[in-house]
Write a protein that holds these residues in place. Structure first.
Motif, short mmCIF file in Angstrom:
data_model
loop_
_atom_site.label_atom_id
_atom_site.label_comp_id
_atom_site.label_asym_id
_atom_site.label_seq_id
_atom_site.Cartn_x
_atom_site.Cartn_y
_atom_site.Cartn_z
N MET A 37 0.84 -1.17 0.00
CA MET A 37 0.00 0.00 0.00
C MET A 37 0.89 1.24 0.00
SD MET A 37 -3.06 1.19 2.51
CE MET A 37 -2.14 1.64 3.93
N MET A 38 0.44 2.25 -0.72
CA MET A 38 1.18 3.49 -0.84
C MET A 38 0.27 4.64 -0.40
SD MET A 38 3.20 4.66 -4.29
CE MET A 38 3.87 3.09 -4.79
N ASP A 39 0.75 5.45 0.53
CA ASP A 39 0.04 6.68 0.90
C ASP A 39 0.68 7.81 0.13
OD1 ASP A 39 -1.68 5.53 2.79
OD2 ASP A 39 -0.19 5.76 4.38
N VAL A 40 -0.15 8.64 -0.50
CA VAL A 40 0.34 9.77 -1.29
C VAL A 40 -0.25 11.05 -0.71
CG1 VAL A 40 0.47 10.82 -3.58
CG2 VAL A 40 0.49 8.32 -3.35
N TRP A 41 0.62 12.00 -0.41
CA TRP A 41 0.21 13.31 0.12
C TRP A 41 0.60 14.36 -0.90
CZ3 TRP A 41 -2.21 13.53 4.88
CH2 TRP A 41 -2.14 12.37 5.64
N ASP A 42 -0.32 15.22 -1.25
CA ASP A 42 -0.07 16.29 -2.21
C ASP A 42 -0.10 17.62 -1.47
OD1 ASP A 42 0.07 18.12 -4.25
OD2 ASP A 42 -1.67 17.37 -5.34
N THR A 43 1.05 18.29 -1.37
CA THR A 43 1.10 19.57 -0.67
C THR A 43 1.05 20.75 -1.63
OG1 THR A 43 3.50 19.65 -0.69
CG2 THR A 43 2.45 18.56 1.20
N ALA A 44 1.00 20.49 -2.91
CA ALA A 44 0.88 21.51 -3.96
C ALA A 44 2.06 22.49 -3.98
CB ALA A 44 -0.45 22.27 -3.84
N GLY A 45 3.05 22.30 -3.14
CA GLY A 45 4.25 23.12 -3.18
C GLY A 45 4.05 24.57 -2.81
N LEU A 70 4.94 5.88 -13.54
CA LEU A 70 5.64 6.58 -12.46
C LEU A 70 5.48 5.84 -11.14
CD1 LEU A 70 6.96 9.06 -11.00
CD2 LEU A 70 4.64 10.03 -10.90
N PHE A 71 4.25 5.53 -10.76
CA PHE A 71 4.02 4.88 -9.47
C PHE A 71 4.50 3.43 -9.46
CE2 PHE A 71 1.34 8.59 -8.84
CZ PHE A 71 1.73 8.94 -7.56
N ALA A 72 4.42 2.75 -10.60
CA ALA A 72 4.93 1.38 -10.67
C ALA A 72 6.45 1.39 -10.47
CB ALA A 72 4.57 0.75 -12.01
N GLU A 73 7.15 2.32 -11.11
CA GLU A 73 8.60 2.41 -10.97
C GLU A 73 9.00 2.78 -9.55
OE1 GLU A 73 11.14 1.76 -13.12
OE2 GLU A 73 9.71 1.03 -14.59
N ILE A 74 8.24 3.66 -8.93
CA ILE A 74 8.53 4.02 -7.53
C ILE A 74 8.35 2.80 -6.64
CG2 ILE A 74 7.65 5.33 -5.55
CD1 ILE A 74 7.15 7.66 -7.53
N ALA A 75 7.26 2.05 -6.84
CA ALA A 75 7.01 0.86 -6.02
C ALA A 75 8.15 -0.15 -6.18
CB ALA A 75 5.68 0.22 -6.41
N VAL A 76 8.61 -0.36 -7.40
CA VAL A 76 9.72 -1.29 -7.64
C VAL A 76 10.99 -0.78 -6.95
CG1 VAL A 76 11.28 -2.19 -9.42
CG2 VAL A 76 8.81 -2.26 -9.77
N ALA A 77 11.28 0.51 -7.11
CA ALA A 77 12.49 1.08 -6.49
C ALA A 77 12.44 0.96 -4.98
CB ALA A 77 12.65 2.53 -6.91
N LEU A 78 11.28 1.20 -4.39
CA LEU A 78 11.16 1.09 -2.93
C LEU A 78 11.29 -0.35 -2.46
CD1 LEU A 78 8.33 3.68 -2.21
CD2 LEU A 78 10.78 3.91 -1.71
N CYS A 79 10.73 -1.28 -3.22
CA CYS A 79 10.87 -2.70 -2.85
C CYS A 79 12.32 -3.14 -2.99
CB CYS A 79 9.96 -3.57 -3.72
SG CYS A 79 8.22 -3.42 -3.29
N ASP A 80 12.98 -2.72 -4.07
CA ASP A 80 14.39 -3.06 -4.25
C ASP A 80 15.23 -2.49 -3.11
OD1 ASP A 80 13.82 -4.38 -6.58
OD2 ASP A 80 14.60 -2.82 -7.91
#
Length: 127
Positions: free
Chosen positions: A1-9, A105-115
């Protein structure tokens, strides 16, 4: 599971971002390819991340609105910025015919975090 927070910068959310950064595994710095102002703020956001996140947090640069023909920030400019910062970058669009860019984008992030999670740590374990 991924939590995503958007702070809009936005400046008024900067105090909140420090709270979101605590314990974050990944931070996505997003700018619009049609807005030099957002591209120029990348370093400010990265400085904030470096001050408030763990050293090993995954940082990803994202140029959004890549579907636009009238863009101010070229693919090459983004690539050079990402290389200079030592982080990976993606181009995305929220347009329905480009939704795979966000999925990638999110698939690549998930893979990078798992790796990253599977990497051995330089810590001894006492049994």
């Amino acid at each position: 599971m991924m939590d995503v927070w958007d702070t809009a910068g936005q400046e008024e959310y900067m105090a909140l971002t420090r709270t979101f950064f605590q314990g974050a595994h990944c931070v996505i710095i997003t700018f619009a390819v049609d807005s030099p102002k957002t591209f120029n703020s990348v370093q400010t956001h990265l400085d904030n991340i470096n001050q408030n996140c763990d050293e090993d947090v995954l940082k990803v640069l994202v140029g959004n609105k890549c579907d636009l023909e009238d863009r101010y920030i070229s693919f090459d400019d983004i690539n050079l910025k990402a290389e200079d910062l030592g982080i990976r970058f993606f181009e995305t669009s929220a347009m329905p015919d480009k939704k795979e860019t966000i999925e990638e984008l999110f698939a690549e992030i998930a893979v990078a975090l798992c790796d990253k999670k599977m990497q051995p740590r330089n810590q001894s374990i006492r049994l």
